[in-house]
Design a protein around this motif. Structure first.
Motif, PDB file in Angstrom:
ATOM      1  N   GLU A   1       0.633  -1.295   0.444  1.00  0.00           N
ATOM      2  CA  GLU A   1       0.253  -0.046   0.120  1.00  0.00           C
ATOM      3  C   GLU A   1       1.007   1.328   0.106  1.00  0.00           C
ATOM      4  O   GLU A   1       1.635   1.151   1.137  1.00  0.00           O
ATOM      5  CB  GLU A   1      -0.774  -0.184   1.339  1.00  0.00           C
ATOM      6  CG  GLU A   1      -2.102  -0.986   1.223  1.00  0.00           C
ATOM      7  CD  GLU A   1      -2.806  -0.792   2.110  1.00  0.00           C
ATOM      8  OE1 GLU A   1      -3.706  -0.167   2.340  1.00  0.00           O
ATOM      9  OE2 GLU A   1      -2.815  -2.335   3.539  1.00  0.00           O
ATOM     10  N   CYS A   2       0.620   1.873  -0.671  1.00  0.00           N
ATOM     11  CA  CYS A   2       1.483   2.942  -1.146  1.00  0.00           C
ATOM     12  C   CYS A   2       0.561   4.756  -1.039  1.00  0.00           C
ATOM     13  O   CYS A   2      -0.755   4.999  -1.856  1.00  0.00           O
ATOM     14  CB  CYS A   2       2.068   3.629  -2.380  1.00  0.00           C
ATOM     15  SG  CYS A   2       3.617   1.511  -2.765  1.00  0.00           S
ATOM     16  N   PHE A   3       1.352   5.694  -0.452  1.00  0.00           N
ATOM     17  CA  PHE A   3       0.967   7.264  -0.956  1.00  0.00           C
ATOM     18  C   PHE A   3       1.588   7.504  -2.004  1.00  0.00           C
ATOM     19  O   PHE A   3       2.127   7.651  -2.739  1.00  0.00           O
ATOM     20  CB  PHE A   3       1.065   8.872   0.049  1.00  0.00           C
ATOM     21  CG  PHE A   3       0.087   8.078   1.420  1.00  0.00           C
ATOM     22  CD1 PHE A   3      -0.981   7.803   0.685  1.00  0.00           C
ATOM     23  CD2 PHE A   3       0.595   7.900   2.389  1.00  0.00           C
ATOM     24  CE1 PHE A   3      -1.415   7.446   2.970  1.00  0.00           C
ATOM     25  CE2 PHE A   3       0.401   7.403   4.182  1.00  0.00           C
ATOM     26  CZ  PHE A   3      -1.476   7.361   4.008  1.00  0.00           C
TER      27      PHE A   3
ATOM     28  N   LYS B   1       3.193   3.350   2.630  1.00  0.00           N
ATOM     29  CA  LYS B   1       2.844   3.917   3.896  1.00  0.00           C
ATOM     30  C   LYS B   1       2.443   3.496   4.982  1.00  0.00           C
ATOM     31  O   LYS B   1       3.116   3.876   5.878  1.00  0.00           O
ATOM     32  CB  LYS B   1       1.070   3.313   3.582  1.00  0.00           C
ATOM     33  CG  LYS B   1      -0.015   4.453   2.496  1.00  0.00           C
ATOM     34  CD  LYS B   1      -1.082   3.931   2.844  1.00  0.00           C
ATOM     35  CE  LYS B   1      -2.152   4.057   3.136  1.00  0.00           C
ATOM     36  NZ  LYS B   1      -3.383   3.487   2.989  1.00  0.00           N
ATOM     37  N   GLU B   2       3.550   2.069   5.028  1.00  0.00           N
ATOM     38  CA  GLU B   2       4.286   1.758   6.111  1.00  0.00           C
ATOM     39  C   GLU B   2       5.471   2.258   6.655  1.00  0.00           C
ATOM     40  O   GLU B   2       6.339   1.964   7.356  1.00  0.00           O
ATOM     41  CB  GLU B   2       4.978   0.393   6.033  1.00  0.00           C
ATOM     42  CG  GLU B   2       5.752  -0.486   5.029  1.00  0.00           C
ATOM     43  CD  GLU B   2       5.736  -1.536   4.726  1.00  0.00           C
ATOM     44  OE1 GLU B   2       6.526  -3.042   4.238  1.00  0.00           O
ATOM     45  OE2 GLU B   2       4.491  -2.551   5.021  1.00  0.00           O
TER      46      GLU B   2
ATOM     47  N   VAL C   1       6.991   9.023   5.440  1.00  0.00           N
ATOM     48  CA  VAL C   1       6.224   9.864   4.691  1.00  0.00           C
ATOM     49  C   VAL C   1       5.999  11.211   6.078  1.00  0.00           C
ATOM     50  O   VAL C   1       5.579  11.952   5.472  1.00  0.00           O
ATOM     51  CB  VAL C   1       5.180   9.511   5.492  1.00  0.00           C
ATOM     52  CG1 VAL C   1       3.727   9.510   5.728  1.00  0.00           C
ATOM     53  CG2 VAL C   1       4.543   7.574   3.847  1.00  0.00           C
TER      54      VAL C   1
ATOM     55  N   PRO D   1      -1.205  13.916   0.796  1.00  0.00           N
ATOM     56  CA  PRO D   1      -1.075  12.578  -0.346  1.00  0.00           C
ATOM     57  C   PRO D   1      -2.278  12.999  -0.958  1.00  0.00           C
ATOM     58  O   PRO D   1      -2.962  13.852  -0.365  1.00  0.00           O
ATOM     59  CB  PRO D   1      -2.026  11.566   1.195  1.00  0.00           C
ATOM     60  CG  PRO D   1      -0.694  11.231   1.859  1.00  0.00           C
ATOM     61  CD  PRO D   1      -1.096  13.630   1.487  1.00  0.00           C
TER      62      PRO D   1
ATOM     63  N   GLU E   1      -3.965   7.604  -3.032  1.00  0.00           N
ATOM     64  CA  GLU E   1      -3.282   5.935  -2.664  1.00  0.00           C
ATOM     65  C   GLU E   1      -3.154   4.749  -3.758  1.00  0.00           C
ATOM     66  O   GLU E   1      -4.137   4.398  -4.705  1.00  0.00           O
ATOM     67  CB  GLU E   1      -3.891   5.146  -1.029  1.00  0.00           C
ATOM     68  CG  GLU E   1      -3.545   6.062  -0.224  1.00  0.00           C
ATOM     69  CD  GLU E   1      -4.854   5.491   0.912  1.00  0.00           C
ATOM     70  OE1 GLU E   1      -4.660   3.865   1.467  1.00  0.00           O
ATOM     71  OE2 GLU E   1      -5.264   6.980   1.628  1.00  0.00           O
TER      72      GLU E   1
ATOM     73  N   HIS F   1      -2.248   0.906  -4.436  1.00  0.00           N
ATOM     74  CA  HIS F   1      -1.523  -0.867  -4.050  1.00  0.00           C
ATOM     75  C   HIS F   1      -1.596  -1.764  -5.314  1.00  0.00           C
ATOM     76  O   HIS F   1      -1.963  -1.341  -6.019  1.00  0.00           O
ATOM     77  CB  HIS F   1      -2.073  -1.189  -2.457  1.00  0.00           C
ATOM     78  CG  HIS F   1      -4.074  -1.927  -3.293  1.00  0.00           C
ATOM     79  ND1 HIS F   1      -4.594  -0.960  -3.231  1.00  0.00           N
ATOM     80  CD2 HIS F   1      -4.484  -2.738  -3.475  1.00  0.00           C
ATOM     81  CE1 HIS F   1      -6.182  -1.527  -2.788  1.00  0.00           C
ATOM     82  NE2 HIS F   1      -6.265  -2.818  -3.894  1.00  0.00           N
TER      83      HIS F   1
END
Length: 247
Positions: A93-95, A221-222, A227, A237, A240, A242
């Motif tokens: 999962e990404c921004f 995101k992690e 971030v 952001p 999003e 993924h």
């Protein structure tokens, strides 16, 4: 076109694969397995006609790659649920983050302790340094070479030193007034010295000088530290994304 669709298009253009094939307005991308972004179906447009799953699965399986879809806020509604129902697992999962270039410059100070090297095309040594700092396998070298060669013509590959010690690397490219940042990696022994901020400042200044008003980047995101840093210097952001993968 809204900002999210625009940024998704720019992000895809700034990270081109060795093999790219249109499937309607979607894009089948393959790059010998190096990076999910370059080995996934770009879906930030209307759903193509026909059985897209079957076509995608045939494409990737013929290349010996896992079938992977890039799912963003610009993807068709319901696509993620369809793939989940077909056994595709969610990953990474990404921004997608954006900022005004001058906001970044106003939120950062120039740090004179570092020295720079700029390359219009990445040398083999630059790619080796990037892979070394990321702690990737050397076997990924050719895959990254394929991507970097195909990036937009307005691009730079940046190396930063603290005295003579390798401190960080990073990449920037400019398309349509937008500067894309990628491959920003700081050496472990130089973290906490402002190196990350300085890389972003230097690359943003380069992008502005080459016509960019806006900047964008992708981050997991992690990766809370990254971030937090990006938000501190002006990024926020915008969307999003993924991946959905079937091996």
């Amino acid at each position: 076109m809204d900002d999210i669709h625009k940024i998704e298009q720019l992000a895809a253009a700034s990270w081109p694969s060795y093999i790219q094939k249109n499937m309607g307005q979607w894009l089948l991308r393959a790059n010998f397995g190096v990076t999910k972004r370059a080995n996934s179906v770009w879906t930030s447009a209307d759903t193509p006609e026909g059985d897209f799953q079957q076509e995608a699965e045939h494409f990737y399986k013929s290349l010996g790659l896992p079938v992977c879809f890039h799912i963003s806020n610009a993807s068709p509604k319901g696509l993620d649920a369809v793939l989940a129902g077909s056994g595709y697992e969610k990953a990474d999962e990404c921004f997608q983050m954006t900022a005004l270039g001058w906001d970044i410059m106003s939120h950062t100070d120039d740090n004179s302790r570092f020295t720079y090297k700029w390359e219009e095309e990445p040398s083999s040594v630059w790619i080796d340094h990037f892979i070394q700092l990321e702690e990737f396998s050397p076997e990924r070298h050719q895959g990254y070479t394929n991507i970097f060669e195909r990036m937009p013509s307005c691009k730079t590959f940046f190396t930063m030193y603290d005295q003579e010690s390798l401190a960080a690397v990073g990449t920037a490219s400019v398309i349509d007034g937008y500067g894309g940042l990628s491959n920003i990696v700081v050496a472990k022994e130089h973290r906490g010295k402002g190196a990350g901020t300085q890389v972003i400042r230097a690359l943003t200044e380069w992008a502005i000088s080459n016509g960019a008003k806006h900047m964008f980047l992708q981050v997991l995101k992690e990766n809370l530290a990254a971030v937090s840093l990006y938000e501190k210097i002006g990024f926020s952001p915008i969307s999003e994304h993924h991946y959905r993968i079937k091996r």
